[in-house]
Design a protein around this motif. Sequence first.
Motif, PDB file in Angstrom:
ATOM      1  N   GLY A  19     -31.141 -30.516   8.475  1.00  0.00           N
ATOM      2  CA  GLY A  19     -30.393 -29.485   9.188  1.00  0.00           C
ATOM      3  C   GLY A  19     -29.053 -29.220   8.497  1.00  0.00           C
ATOM      4  N   ALA A  20     -28.459 -28.078   8.795  1.00  0.00           N
ATOM      5  CA  ALA A  20     -27.180 -27.692   8.161  1.00  0.00           C
ATOM      6  C   ALA A  20     -26.044 -27.771   9.171  1.00  0.00           C
ATOM      7  CB  ALA A  20     -27.282 -26.286   7.586  1.00  0.00           C
ATOM      8  N   ALA A  21     -24.854 -28.125   8.678  1.00  0.00           N
ATOM      9  CA  ALA A  21     -23.651 -28.153   9.514  1.00  0.00           C
ATOM     10  C   ALA A  21     -22.687 -27.113   8.945  1.00  0.00           C
ATOM     11  CB  ALA A  21     -23.033 -29.538   9.524  1.00  0.00           C
ATOM     12  N   THR A  22     -22.792 -25.884   9.392  1.00  0.00           N
ATOM     13  CA  THR A  22     -21.945 -24.790   8.893  1.00  0.00           C
ATOM     14  C   THR A  22     -21.321 -24.045  10.077  1.00  0.00           C
ATOM     15  OG1 THR A  22     -23.821 -23.255   8.871  1.00  0.00           O
ATOM     16  CG2 THR A  22     -23.388 -24.491   6.844  1.00  0.00           C
ATOM     17  N   PHE A  23     -20.321 -23.205   9.776  1.00  0.00           N
ATOM     18  CA  PHE A  23     -19.612 -22.447  10.810  1.00  0.00           C
ATOM     19  C   PHE A  23     -19.516 -20.986  10.396  1.00  0.00           C
ATOM     20  CE2 PHE A  23     -18.285 -26.809  11.174  1.00  0.00           C
ATOM     21  CZ  PHE A  23     -18.302 -27.049  12.543  1.00  0.00           C
ATOM     22  N   ARG A  24     -19.457 -20.156  11.391  1.00  0.00           N
ATOM     23  CA  ARG A  24     -19.367 -18.712  11.144  1.00  0.00           C
ATOM     24  C   ARG A  24     -17.976 -18.394  10.605  1.00  0.00           C
ATOM     25  NH1 ARG A  24     -20.324 -14.000  15.702  1.00  0.00           N
ATOM     26  NH2 ARG A  24     -20.316 -12.210  14.262  1.00  0.00           N
ATOM     27  N   ARG A  25     -17.926 -17.730   9.467  1.00  0.00           N
ATOM     28  CA  ARG A  25     -16.653 -17.368   8.833  1.00  0.00           C
ATOM     29  C   ARG A  25     -16.717 -15.893   8.448  1.00  0.00           C
ATOM     30  NH1 ARG A  25     -15.278 -21.212  10.947  1.00  0.00           N
ATOM     31  NH2 ARG A  25     -14.349 -23.161  10.140  1.00  0.00           N
ATOM     32  N   GLY A  37     -28.542 -23.856  10.634  1.00  0.00           N
ATOM     33  CA  GLY A  37     -29.951 -23.784  11.017  1.00  0.00           C
ATOM     34  C   GLY A  37     -30.690 -25.101  10.834  1.00  0.00           C
ATOM     35  N   ASP A  38     -31.884 -25.167  11.378  1.00  0.00           N
ATOM     36  CA  ASP A  38     -32.725 -26.363  11.279  1.00  0.00           C
ATOM     37  C   ASP A  38     -33.469 -26.394   9.943  1.00  0.00           C
ATOM     38  OD1 ASP A  38     -31.907 -26.762  13.847  1.00  0.00           O
ATOM     39  OD2 ASP A  38     -33.832 -26.208  14.774  1.00  0.00           O
ATOM     40  N   GLY A  39     -33.827 -27.592   9.544  1.00  0.00           N
ATOM     41  CA  GLY A  39     -34.663 -27.731   8.361  1.00  0.00           C
ATOM     42  C   GLY A  39     -36.117 -27.412   8.693  1.00  0.00           C
ATOM     43  N   GLY A  40     -36.889 -27.034   7.680  1.00  0.00           N
ATOM     44  CA  GLY A  40     -38.304 -26.728   7.890  1.00  0.00           C
ATOM     45  C   GLY A  40     -39.152 -27.995   7.959  1.00  0.00           C
ATOM     46  N   ARG A  41     -40.305 -27.899   8.576  1.00  0.00           N
ATOM     47  CA  ARG A  41     -41.202 -29.061   8.671  1.00  0.00           C
ATOM     48  C   ARG A  41     -41.872 -29.308   7.312  1.00  0.00           C
ATOM     49  NH1 ARG A  41     -46.224 -27.796   8.018  1.00  0.00           N
ATOM     50  NH2 ARG A  41     -47.004 -25.718   8.470  1.00  0.00           N
ATOM     51  N   GLY A  42     -42.235 -30.541   7.080  1.00  0.00           N
ATOM     52  CA  GLY A  42     -42.949 -30.873   5.845  1.00  0.00           C
ATOM     53  C   GLY A  42     -44.415 -30.464   5.929  1.00  0.00           C
ATOM     54  N   LYS A 122     -40.897 -33.728  10.788  1.00  0.00           N
ATOM     55  CA  LYS A 122     -40.183 -32.657  11.487  1.00  0.00           C
ATOM     56  C   LYS A 122     -38.888 -32.331  10.747  1.00  0.00           C
ATOM     57  CE  LYS A 122     -41.767 -33.736  16.185  1.00  0.00           C
ATOM     58  NZ  LYS A 122     -41.315 -34.151  17.536  1.00  0.00           N
ATOM     59  N   GLY A 123     -38.490 -31.073  10.827  1.00  0.00           N
ATOM     60  CA  GLY A 123     -37.227 -30.669  10.210  1.00  0.00           C
ATOM     61  C   GLY A 123     -36.038 -31.177  11.006  1.00  0.00           C
ATOM     62  N   GLY A 124     -34.927 -31.432  10.311  1.00  0.00           N
ATOM     63  CA  GLY A 124     -33.719 -31.895  10.981  1.00  0.00           C
ATOM     64  C   GLY A 124     -33.042 -30.773  11.757  1.00  0.00           C
ATOM     65  N   LEU A 125     -32.180 -31.136  12.690  1.00  0.00           N
ATOM     66  CA  LEU A 125     -31.474 -30.153  13.532  1.00  0.00           C
ATOM     67  C   LEU A 125     -30.142 -29.763  12.895  1.00  0.00           C
ATOM     68  CD1 LEU A 125     -32.039 -31.791  17.048  1.00  0.00           C
ATOM     69  CD2 LEU A 125     -33.373 -29.964  15.956  1.00  0.00           C
ATOM     70  N   GLY A 126     -29.830 -28.470  12.963  1.00  0.00           N
ATOM     71  CA  GLY A 126     -28.533 -27.994  12.502  1.00  0.00           C
ATOM     72  C   GLY A 126     -27.475 -28.211  13.572  1.00  0.00           C
ATOM     73  N   ASN A 127     -26.195 -28.020  13.208  1.00  0.00           N
ATOM     74  CA  ASN A 127     -25.126 -28.293  14.176  1.00  0.00           C
ATOM     75  C   ASN A 127     -25.105 -27.293  15.324  1.00  0.00           C
ATOM     76  OD1 ASN A 127     -24.179 -26.134  12.679  1.00  0.00           O
ATOM     77  ND2 ASN A 127     -22.060 -26.884  12.580  1.00  0.00           N
ATOM     78  N   LEU A 128     -25.894 -26.244  15.213  1.00  0.00           N
ATOM     79  CA  LEU A 128     -26.013 -25.265  16.295  1.00  0.00           C
ATOM     80  C   LEU A 128     -26.475 -25.946  17.589  1.00  0.00           C
ATOM     81  CD1 LEU A 128     -25.987 -22.199  16.968  1.00  0.00           C
ATOM     82  CD2 LEU A 128     -28.372 -22.124  16.295  1.00  0.00           C
ATOM     83  N   HIS A 129     -27.275 -27.009  17.467  1.00  0.00           N
ATOM     84  CA  HIS A 129     -27.839 -27.681  18.638  1.00  0.00           C
ATOM     85  C   HIS A 129     -26.847 -28.630  19.307  1.00  0.00           C
ATOM     86  CE1 HIS A 129     -32.054 -26.413  17.989  1.00  0.00           C
ATOM     87  NE2 HIS A 129     -31.722 -26.431  16.706  1.00  0.00           N
ATOM     88  N   ARG A 136     -16.831 -27.904  20.655  1.00  0.00           N
ATOM     89  CA  ARG A 136     -17.046 -26.530  20.217  1.00  0.00           C
ATOM     90  C   ARG A 136     -17.174 -26.408  18.709  1.00  0.00           C
ATOM     91  NH1 ARG A 136     -13.259 -22.856  24.234  1.00  0.00           N
ATOM     92  NH2 ARG A 136     -14.075 -23.741  26.189  1.00  0.00           N
ATOM     93  N   ALA A 137     -16.855 -27.436  17.984  1.00  0.00           N
ATOM     94  CA  ALA A 137     -16.969 -27.392  16.519  1.00  0.00           C
ATOM     95  C   ALA A 137     -17.700 -28.640  16.030  1.00  0.00           C
ATOM     96  CB  ALA A 137     -15.590 -27.282  15.880  1.00  0.00           C
ATOM     97  N   PRO A 138     -18.965 -28.790  16.430  1.00  0.00           N
ATOM     98  CA  PRO A 138     -19.700 -30.011  16.048  1.00  0.00           C
ATOM     99  C   PRO A 138     -20.006 -30.044  14.550  1.00  0.00           C
ATOM    100  CG  PRO A 138     -21.186 -28.432  17.053  1.00  0.00           C
ATOM    101  CD  PRO A 138     -19.809 -27.842  17.197  1.00  0.00           C
ATOM    102  N   ARG A 139     -19.852 -31.205  14.010  1.00  0.00           N
ATOM    103  CA  ARG A 139     -20.216 -31.373  12.598  1.00  0.00           C
ATOM    104  C   ARG A 139     -21.467 -32.252  12.448  1.00  0.00           C
ATOM    105  NH1 ARG A 139     -16.309 -29.313   9.490  1.00  0.00           N
ATOM    106  NH2 ARG A 139     -14.305 -28.896  10.483  1.00  0.00           N
ATOM    107  N   GLN A 140     -22.073 -32.524  13.584  1.00  0.00           N
ATOM    108  CA  GLN A 140     -23.291 -33.340  13.525  1.00  0.00           C
ATOM    109  C   GLN A 140     -24.483 -32.499  13.048  1.00  0.00           C
ATOM    110  OE1 GLN A 140     -21.270 -33.009  16.268  1.00  0.00           O
ATOM    111  NE2 GLN A 140     -21.511 -34.804  17.602  1.00  0.00           N
ATOM    112  N   LYS A 141     -25.339 -33.143  12.383  1.00  0.00           N
ATOM    113  CA  LYS A 141     -26.635 -32.573  11.995  1.00  0.00           C
ATOM    114  C   LYS A 141     -27.591 -33.753  11.810  1.00  0.00           C
ATOM    115  CE  LYS A 141     -25.915 -32.811   7.033  1.00  0.00           C
ATOM    116  NZ  LYS A 141     -26.101 -32.160   5.732  1.00  0.00           N
ATOM    117  N   THR A 142     -28.865 -33.478  11.732  1.00  0.00           N
ATOM    118  CA  THR A 142     -29.812 -34.571  11.490  1.00  0.00           C
ATOM    119  C   THR A 142     -30.643 -34.255  10.246  1.00  0.00           C
ATOM    120  OG1 THR A 142     -31.506 -33.594  12.921  1.00  0.00           O
ATOM    121  CG2 THR A 142     -29.968 -35.145  13.940  1.00  0.00           C
TER     122      THR A 142
END
Length: 357
Positions: A19-25, A37-42, A122-129, A136-142
């Motif tokens: 998953g990605a940890a990005t912010f709207r700029r 966004g989330d990563g794709g499944r294998g 399974k694909g990892g989760l992006g910081n959107l989740h 309000r500004a999570p930097r977590q991702k999986t």
Amino acid sequence: MKFIDEAKIYVKAGDGGNGAATFRREKYIPMGGPNGGDGGRGGSIYVLADRNINTLVDYRYTRKFIGKRGENGGGADQYGAGGDDIILRVPVGTVIYNLNTEEILADLSEHDQKIMIAKGGKGGLGNLHFKSSTNRAPRQKTNGEQGEEFELRLELRVLADVGLLGLPNAGKSTLIRAISSARPKVADYPFTTLHPNLGVVRVGDEKSFVMADVPGLIEGAADGAGLGIRFLKHLQRTRILLHLVDIAPIDPDSDPVRDAKAIVGELIKHDPELADKPRWLVLNKLDLIPEEDREAAIKNFLKAYKKATKYDGPYFPIAAINGEGTKPLIYAISEALDQMARPEIDDDHETEDSEEA
């Protein structure tokens, strides 16, 4: 083409993308929120039974199958693409084992039967989740999960209704040539048959059954002697076994009763379940006995064989070389197979129906 009935392979499904940890700029939006966004499944690995394939020879040369990894997620809510699946085509009748545990993972006995043998990660989760009212500004991702991986053993068991059993040179290949369109090699030396042969035996315009000829058994086969024990697995799907006996051996030291008893002993030692299948006695090479002596030869053999083995099943004297006696055998097999396929009638229901009538 050489008959290949076993293969060992390694399969590894694709890992999931991270998953990605990005912010709207964007201009005029200084406080844009998370948009990773989330990563794709294998990619997963499937096995498909295909009746157009006859051997496992392809898996003798290519032994590693690794699924494609899912793409990583990106900014602007971009989800990674999933990895492509891999489909391995195998012959109908293939059994798949986990090589390390010997557990049966699949038994593909029908055309187009398809199973997933290794699941993609399974694909990892992006910081959107991970956004919330307090974060309000999570930097977590999986990160993506790893795909499953296995070492597999593929074993092909041919699909036949009737299997031929007996010593080398008992006449199994000659019989299958005489009553079907199969053309196995026939010669006057042992172990002519080096791999299983299948023949379709027609019993009319709309009836037929499949017969399998495997390399002959010899005494000591269950302990590794000869070729036949390796191919006995091909008889496990059969419904009837035909035990061919050379009733007129050329070797004066041969004893047909002793040899036939030894084959039954090897069968029981190797696989008691296989030995429990309906087994018919076929007395071959009748053409080598003078006509006036045939009845006595058959009677003497059966008396000694029944005494030695307690056998009480059907027997068929034949001469495979010229087809003598093969028609009654074919019709008897066809009738027996029809009865085996017919569902049993419930006696209670039958009685109730009769009383109502």
